[in-house]
Design a protein around this motif. Structure first.
Motif, PDB file in Angstrom:
ATOM      1  N   PHE A  11       0.715  -1.269   0.029  1.00 16.51           N
ATOM      2  CA  PHE A  11       0.169   0.185  -0.078  1.00 16.51           C
ATOM      3  C   PHE A  11       0.674   1.096  -0.104  1.00 16.51           C
ATOM      4  O   PHE A  11       0.692   2.196  -0.739  1.00 16.51           O
ATOM      5  N   ALA A  12       1.821   1.174   0.854  1.00 16.39           N
ATOM      6  CA  ALA A  12       2.863   2.504   0.884  1.00 16.39           C
ATOM      7  C   ALA A  12       3.478   2.584  -0.773  1.00 16.39           C
ATOM      8  O   ALA A  12       3.555   3.644  -1.042  1.00 16.39           O
ATOM      9  N   LEU A  13       3.726   1.371  -1.396  1.00 14.46           N
ATOM     10  CA  LEU A  13       4.433   1.524  -2.573  1.00 14.46           C
ATOM     11  C   LEU A  13       3.585   1.933  -3.457  1.00 14.46           C
ATOM     12  O   LEU A  13       4.007   2.744  -4.364  1.00 14.46           O
ATOM     13  N   ARG A  14       2.312   1.530  -3.517  1.00 14.96           N
ATOM     14  CA  ARG A  14       1.382   1.902  -4.603  1.00 14.96           C
ATOM     15  C   ARG A  14       1.258   3.314  -4.380  1.00 14.96           C
ATOM     16  O   ARG A  14       0.785   4.100  -5.355  1.00 14.96           O
ATOM     17  N   LEU A  15       0.830   3.893  -3.188  1.00 15.79           N
ATOM     18  CA  LEU A  15       0.725   5.230  -2.965  1.00 15.79           C
ATOM     19  C   LEU A  15       1.789   6.106  -3.223  1.00 15.79           C
ATOM     20  O   LEU A  15       1.570   7.252  -3.919  1.00 15.79           O
ATOM     21  N   LYS A  16       3.218   5.765  -3.048  1.00 13.76           N
ATOM     22  CA  LYS A  16       4.341   6.600  -3.350  1.00 13.76           C
ATOM     23  C   LYS A  16       4.479   6.641  -4.885  1.00 13.76           C
ATOM     24  O   LYS A  16       4.703   7.911  -5.510  1.00 13.76           O
ATOM     25  N   GLU A  17       4.047   5.358  -5.500  1.00 16.96           N
ATOM     26  CA  GLU A  17       4.177   5.506  -6.945  1.00 16.96           C
ATOM     27  C   GLU A  17       3.128   6.533  -7.573  1.00 16.96           C
ATOM     28  O   GLU A  17       3.414   7.385  -8.266  1.00 16.96           O
ATOM     29  N   PHE A  18       1.937   6.513  -7.358  1.00 13.84           N
ATOM     30  CA  PHE A  18       0.947   7.400  -7.440  1.00 13.84           C
ATOM     31  C   PHE A  18       1.175   8.780  -7.278  1.00 13.84           C
ATOM     32  O   PHE A  18       1.139   9.647  -8.187  1.00 13.84           O
ATOM     33  N   LEU A  19       1.547   9.206  -5.996  1.00 16.59           N
ATOM     34  CA  LEU A  19       1.963  10.544  -5.834  1.00 16.59           C
ATOM     35  C   LEU A  19       3.243  10.869  -6.476  1.00 16.59           C
ATOM     36  O   LEU A  19       3.179  12.339  -7.061  1.00 16.59           O
ATOM     37  N   SER A  20       4.439  10.181  -6.804  1.00 12.01           N
ATOM     38  CA  SER A  20       5.271  10.686  -7.476  1.00 12.01           C
ATOM     39  C   SER A  20       5.031  11.012  -9.129  1.00 12.01           C
ATOM     40  O   SER A  20       5.696  12.008  -9.577  1.00 12.01           O
ATOM     41  N   VAL A  21       3.906  10.453  -9.531  1.00 10.73           N
ATOM     42  CA  VAL A  21       3.483  10.686 -10.905  1.00 10.73           C
ATOM     43  C   VAL A  21       2.562  11.888 -10.891  1.00 10.73           C
ATOM     44  O   VAL A  21       2.683  12.661 -11.774  1.00 10.73           O
ATOM     45  N   SER A  22       1.567  11.917 -10.061  1.00 12.91           N
ATOM     46  CA  SER A  22       0.426  12.793 -10.186  1.00 12.91           C
ATOM     47  C   SER A  22       0.481  13.678  -9.056  1.00 12.91           C
ATOM     48  O   SER A  22      -0.197  15.069  -9.260  1.00 12.91           O
ATOM     49  N   PHE A  23       1.177  13.773  -8.166  1.00  9.46           N
ATOM     50  CA  PHE A  23       0.931  14.537  -6.925  1.00  9.46           C
ATOM     51  C   PHE A  23       2.369  14.659  -6.264  1.00  9.46           C
ATOM     52  O   PHE A  23       2.506  14.390  -5.067  1.00  9.46           O
ATOM     53  N   PRO A  24       3.300  14.894  -6.894  1.00  9.04           N
ATOM     54  CA  PRO A  24       4.837  15.071  -6.792  1.00  9.04           C
ATOM     55  C   PRO A  24       5.017  16.052  -5.437  1.00  9.04           C
ATOM     56  O   PRO A  24       5.842  15.752  -4.632  1.00  9.04           O
ATOM     57  N   LEU A  65      -6.966   4.543   0.317  1.00 12.80           N
ATOM     58  CA  LEU A  65      -5.454   4.890  -0.159  1.00 12.80           C
ATOM     59  C   LEU A  65      -5.741   6.222  -0.867  1.00 12.80           C
ATOM     60  O   LEU A  65      -4.903   7.364  -0.744  1.00 12.80           O
ATOM     61  N   PHE A  66      -6.185   6.246  -1.681  1.00  9.38           N
ATOM     62  CA  PHE A  66      -6.453   7.595  -2.681  1.00  9.38           C
ATOM     63  C   PHE A  66      -7.582   8.599  -2.602  1.00  9.38           C
ATOM     64  O   PHE A  66      -7.563   9.396  -3.294  1.00  9.38           O
ATOM     65  N   GLU A  67      -8.123   8.358  -1.581  1.00  9.59           N
ATOM     66  CA  GLU A  67      -9.240   9.293  -0.924  1.00  9.59           C
ATOM     67  C   GLU A  67      -8.823  10.927  -1.096  1.00  9.59           C
ATOM     68  O   GLU A  67      -7.697  11.311  -0.521  1.00  9.59           O
ATOM     69  N   GLU A  68      -9.670  11.601  -1.725  1.00  5.64           N
ATOM     70  CA  GLU A  68      -9.416  13.108  -1.949  1.00  5.64           C
ATOM     71  C   GLU A  68      -8.235  13.179  -2.891  1.00  5.64           C
ATOM     72  O   GLU A  68      -7.862  14.366  -2.931  1.00  5.64           O
ATOM     73  N   LEU A  69      -7.737  12.430  -3.552  1.00  2.92           N
ATOM     74  CA  LEU A  69      -6.740  12.599  -4.504  1.00  2.92           C
ATOM     75  C   LEU A  69      -7.451  12.468  -5.918  1.00  2.92           C
ATOM     76  O   LEU A  69      -6.877  11.813  -6.935  1.00  2.92           O
ATOM     77  N   ILE A  70      -8.479  13.191  -6.088  1.00  5.32           N
ATOM     78  CA  ILE A  70      -9.257  13.212  -7.181  1.00  5.32           C
ATOM     79  C   ILE A  70      -8.592  13.903  -8.595  1.00  5.32           C
ATOM     80  O   ILE A  70      -9.093  13.603  -9.489  1.00  5.32           O
ATOM     81  N   PHE A  71      -8.166  15.189  -8.146  1.00  8.52           N
ATOM     82  CA  PHE A  71      -7.760  15.945  -9.171  1.00  8.52           C
ATOM     83  C   PHE A  71      -6.274  16.384  -9.106  1.00  8.52           C
ATOM     84  O   PHE A  71      -5.869  16.869  -7.903  1.00  8.52           O
ATOM     85  N   SER A  72      -5.391  16.343  -9.864  1.00  7.34           N
ATOM     86  CA  SER A  72      -4.030  16.707  -9.828  1.00  7.34           C
ATOM     87  C   SER A  72      -3.536  18.027 -10.632  1.00  7.34           C
ATOM     88  O   SER A  72      -3.761  17.928 -11.781  1.00  7.34           O
ATOM     89  N   LYS A  73      -3.447  18.892  -9.433  1.00  9.12           N
ATOM     90  CA  LYS A  73      -2.900  20.109 -10.466  1.00  9.12           C
ATOM     91  C   LYS A  73      -1.924  19.948 -11.208  1.00  9.12           C
ATOM     92  O   LYS A  73      -1.850  20.495 -12.268  1.00  9.12           O
ATOM     93  N   TYR A  74      -0.718  19.161 -10.682  1.00 11.20           N
ATOM     94  CA  TYR A  74       0.475  19.011 -11.350  1.00 11.20           C
ATOM     95  C   TYR A  74       0.181  18.237 -12.665  1.00 11.20           C
ATOM     96  O   TYR A  74       0.576  18.828 -13.729  1.00 11.20           O
ATOM     97  N   TYR A 112     -11.261  27.894  -7.583  1.00  9.46           N
ATOM     98  CA  TYR A 112     -11.743  26.599  -8.097  1.00  9.46           C
ATOM     99  C   TYR A 112     -12.240  25.691  -6.986  1.00  9.46           C
ATOM    100  O   TYR A 112     -11.367  25.558  -6.057  1.00  9.46           O
ATOM    101  N   ASP A 113     -13.214  24.662  -7.495  1.00 12.56           N
ATOM    102  CA  ASP A 113     -13.710  23.933  -6.475  1.00 12.56           C
ATOM    103  C   ASP A 113     -13.157  22.632  -7.156  1.00 12.56           C
ATOM    104  O   ASP A 113     -13.927  22.095  -8.117  1.00 12.56           O
ATOM    105  N   PHE A 114     -12.240  21.896  -6.802  1.00 14.21           N
ATOM    106  CA  PHE A 114     -11.898  20.441  -7.331  1.00 14.21           C
ATOM    107  C   PHE A 114     -12.696  19.286  -6.882  1.00 14.21           C
ATOM    108  O   PHE A 114     -12.539  19.113  -5.752  1.00 14.21           O
ATOM    109  N   ASN A 115     -13.430  18.698  -7.693  1.00 13.69           N
ATOM    110  CA  ASN A 115     -14.278  17.455  -7.350  1.00 13.69           C
ATOM    111  C   ASN A 115     -13.856  16.420  -8.281  1.00 13.69           C
ATOM    112  O   ASN A 115     -13.396  16.629  -9.331  1.00 13.69           O
ATOM    113  N   GLU A 116     -14.609  15.310  -8.256  1.00  8.96           N
ATOM    114  CA  GLU A 116     -14.417  14.275  -9.070  1.00  8.96           C
ATOM    115  C   GLU A 116     -14.989  14.613 -10.540  1.00  8.96           C
ATOM    116  O   GLU A 116     -14.685  13.868 -11.289  1.00  8.96           O
TER     117      GLU A 116
END
Length: 145
Positions: A11-24, A65-74, A112-116
């Motif tokens: 789970f930590a690896l999966r989240l780290k991978e996702f964050l490094s790509v879309s939420f650095p 794991l991905f709660e509230e990580l719905i829109f990536s500004k990056y 802006y209000d970021f939602n799904e």
């Protein structure tokens, strides 16, 4: 059917991978990563103990794991730079510039209000245009054009 619990570090690896790509900007927030991965792991274990399928257990854990990580500004900044400035920004400079622009464009994002459903809204197009203008001004001010 063979039910096997994923490694505790999955789970930590999966989240780290996702964050490094879309939420650095969050990729080094170890407290956030640890907390989220432990919650996801616990949710998976509980669903697993209740006899649910691996796919259901994964679905439950990933929703946490991905709660509230719905829109990536990056991701949006990266796309704007790729689509609008590929002739003036070298490929190897796109990621660093997109990361820099996260802080430079924070005032633009704040309206802006970021939602799904944000990416399907007319606000998305307006934001894209505003970001394009802000990046253009920044590039001109820093002599990159």
């Amino acid at each position: 059917m063979n039910k096997q619990k994923p490694d505790l570090s999955y789970f930590a690896l999966r989240l780290k991978e996702f964050l490094s790509v879309s939420f650095p900007e969050k990729s080094n927030d170890f407290r956030f990563i640890t907390m989220r991965s432990k919650l996801a792991e616990s949710a998976y274990e509980n669903a697993f103990k209740e006899g649910h399928s691996n796919s259901y257990c994964t679905e439950v854990s990933e929703s946490i794991l991905f709660e509230e990580l719905i829109f990536s500004k990056y991701d949006l900044l990266f796309n704007v730079i790729c689509n609008e400035f590929s002739l003036v920004i070298d490929d190897e400079d796109i990621r660093p510039l997109a990361l820099q622009m996260l802080s430079e464009c924070e005032s633009v994002f704040s309206g802006y209000d970021f939602n799904e459903n944000f990416e399907d809204s007319s606000d998305y197009d307006v934001l894209y245009t505003e970001l394009t203008g802000s990046i253009q001004i920044w590039i001109e001010d820093h002599g990159l054009q």
